[in-house]
Design a protein around this motif. Sequence first.
Motif, PDB file in Angstrom:
ATOM      1  N   LEU A 196     -16.028  50.605  39.418  1.00  0.00           N
ATOM      2  CA  LEU A 196     -15.664  50.310  40.800  1.00  0.00           C
ATOM      3  C   LEU A 196     -16.117  51.456  41.699  1.00  0.00           C
ATOM      4  O   LEU A 196     -16.065  52.625  41.307  1.00  0.00           O
ATOM      5  CB  LEU A 196     -14.143  50.140  40.938  1.00  0.00           C
ATOM      6  N   PRO A 253      -2.972  39.142  43.835  1.00  0.00           N
ATOM      7  CA  PRO A 253      -4.315  39.635  43.535  1.00  0.00           C
ATOM      8  C   PRO A 253      -5.132  38.642  42.703  1.00  0.00           C
ATOM      9  O   PRO A 253      -6.343  38.501  42.910  1.00  0.00           O
ATOM     10  CB  PRO A 253      -4.047  40.923  42.746  1.00  0.00           C
ATOM     11  N   ILE A 282      -2.217  46.536  41.494  1.00  0.00           N
ATOM     12  CA  ILE A 282      -3.570  47.065  41.302  1.00  0.00           C
ATOM     13  C   ILE A 282      -4.130  46.702  39.925  1.00  0.00           C
ATOM     14  O   ILE A 282      -5.264  46.212  39.832  1.00  0.00           O
ATOM     15  CB  ILE A 282      -3.587  48.586  41.556  1.00  0.00           C
ATOM     16  N   PHE A 285      -9.040  43.184  43.532  1.00  0.00           N
ATOM     17  CA  PHE A 285      -8.636  44.579  43.387  1.00  0.00           C
ATOM     18  C   PHE A 285      -8.155  45.145  44.714  1.00  0.00           C
ATOM     19  O   PHE A 285      -7.142  45.859  44.773  1.00  0.00           O
ATOM     20  CB  PHE A 285      -9.813  45.401  42.861  1.00  0.00           C
ATOM     21  N   GLY A 313      -5.046  43.009  40.023  1.00  0.00           N
ATOM     22  CA  GLY A 313      -6.254  42.731  40.793  1.00  0.00           C
ATOM     23  C   GLY A 313      -7.513  43.172  40.075  1.00  0.00           C
ATOM     24  O   GLY A 313      -8.534  42.468  40.092  1.00  0.00           O
ATOM     25  N   TYR A 314      -7.456  44.313  39.414  1.00  0.00           N
ATOM     26  CA  TYR A 314      -8.613  44.833  38.691  1.00  0.00           C
ATOM     27  C   TYR A 314      -8.983  43.917  37.519  1.00  0.00           C
ATOM     28  O   TYR A 314     -10.147  43.511  37.359  1.00  0.00           O
ATOM     29  CB  TYR A 314      -8.307  46.234  38.183  1.00  0.00           C
ATOM     30  N   TYR A 374     -14.813  42.394  45.177  1.00  0.00           N
ATOM     31  CA  TYR A 374     -13.682  43.260  44.821  1.00  0.00           C
ATOM     32  C   TYR A 374     -12.387  42.794  45.485  1.00  0.00           C
ATOM     33  O   TYR A 374     -11.420  43.559  45.549  1.00  0.00           O
ATOM     34  CB  TYR A 374     -13.984  44.702  45.238  1.00  0.00           C
TER      35      TYR A 374
END
Length: 512
Positions: free
Chosen positions: A289, A188, A132, A433, A135-136, A430
Amino acid sequence: MQVQNGCSIHYTTPNESQDAEDTAALIENAKAPSQCCSARLHLAIMMFLGFAVVYGLRVNLSVAMVAMVNTTDSRPTRNSSIVYACPLPPHGKDNGSEPVTPPDQGPQYRWDAEIQGWLLGAFFFGYLCTQIPGGYLSGHYGGSIFLGGGVLGTAALTLLTPLAAQLGVYWLFALRALEGFGEGVTFPAMMAMWARWAPPPERSGLMSLSGSGASSGAFLALPLTALICQSWGWPAVFYICGGGGCLWAVFWFLLVSDDPRSHRRISEEEKNYIINSIGSQGTGHGWSLPLVPMMLSGPLWAIIVTQMCSNWAYYTMLTSLPMYMDNILHFDLKSNALLSALPYLGALIFSILSGYLADFLIGRKLLSITAVRKLFTITGLLLPAACLIPVGYAGCSSVLAVTLLTVSSTLGGTSAAGVFINQIDIAPRYAGFLLGITNTFGTIPGVVAPIVTGYLTEDHSLAGWRNVFWVSAGVNALGALVFTVFGSGRLESWALTEEEQAEAKRAASFSS
């Protein structure tokens, strides 16, 4: 209707979305630059090689462990001697050849099935932690630094594997977890990069090609690991694989860019085609987000559950198949690795073909994006499940067992054009993420499946392995059912940019 440099982009209004097959933007371009020798194809090939490296680093322990473990130890395990389910060959597992791992070609350790299961699953404990965040950050900054850095870090740590094994089980477990920590950002980051690089009509093919490097890495690493073990000893496996990953990282950082706008060797024609095709969805998502809408998104949860189910069978085969070949079918190390690799050759071919077939079906408007994703997901989960169940009843017939396993994994490759790239359909901006989220859940089977397999097969019985295959098939079937009911290829409303939302409102007011 919005027009940019000859590309028409149509957004359906909220009222129209109920009737539309897919609410994703429909991009039409009369003349798309050829993929041959293009920057986007070059990126796909570099990703293919990168994932081949990281999956080689991931699976090499599965084969090397056969050489690392002292199977000639006569001491009882859990107060009982091992009783082989299938008869040994006349001259033992090595069929009368030289010992698989002579004493001077690497130390051997007394690890039972339970310890081996924990060591094979250790990688995924670290892998869970960085999906996570990776990915962010990739969606905000761009994915090239994270993908390249993830491979480089994993490769560098792999070089320390022989030392960690010598220090003890806990050290090796910790090292493998750290390797997973480094590799967790790679997928990601890949998705975040394709959100900026892949024109919608080419997404399935480009992403399936790059992701199929994982099957290629498994296919090549398994027999090469066995060959290296027999030639130079198992420690050389980790030195060679780690060195190869470091070398790839050098070329990656020299040749790859986050965005077509910053690529130094891309043609103006290709750059304009990519930018105009993707539109505003090809930009970073910023720091904020829409977390609550994401959490309430049915299509996102369908991806999560389906990937978890699909990965259970995949990780079971990836980490435990060499043990099945060794403990049940009694192949020598070289044959074990070669036959364990065969399923991934079929998966490699089918995943690439399925990607380009999916693009064909979508591009010719023969099927909607939703229908294509469901078709390839159902095919990639149900058919492999149907082939796994008979493996448990193949008994000691090595030919039948290997054939069924190969066909199962080959058919599973078709899911590459289904659920595994669905994040970029429902929310391109996105996507990195979202892949971090889905891969975090999807990695849980990588932790649990080897441990469950170790418990089920600690007596080395056919019944234990039959249960392993039944569980894998049942979980696969559950995933196919969930995605069939709840999966979607539509662009989610919370994924729209401000520009797209304004365009949709103008279109709604105009139609009213």
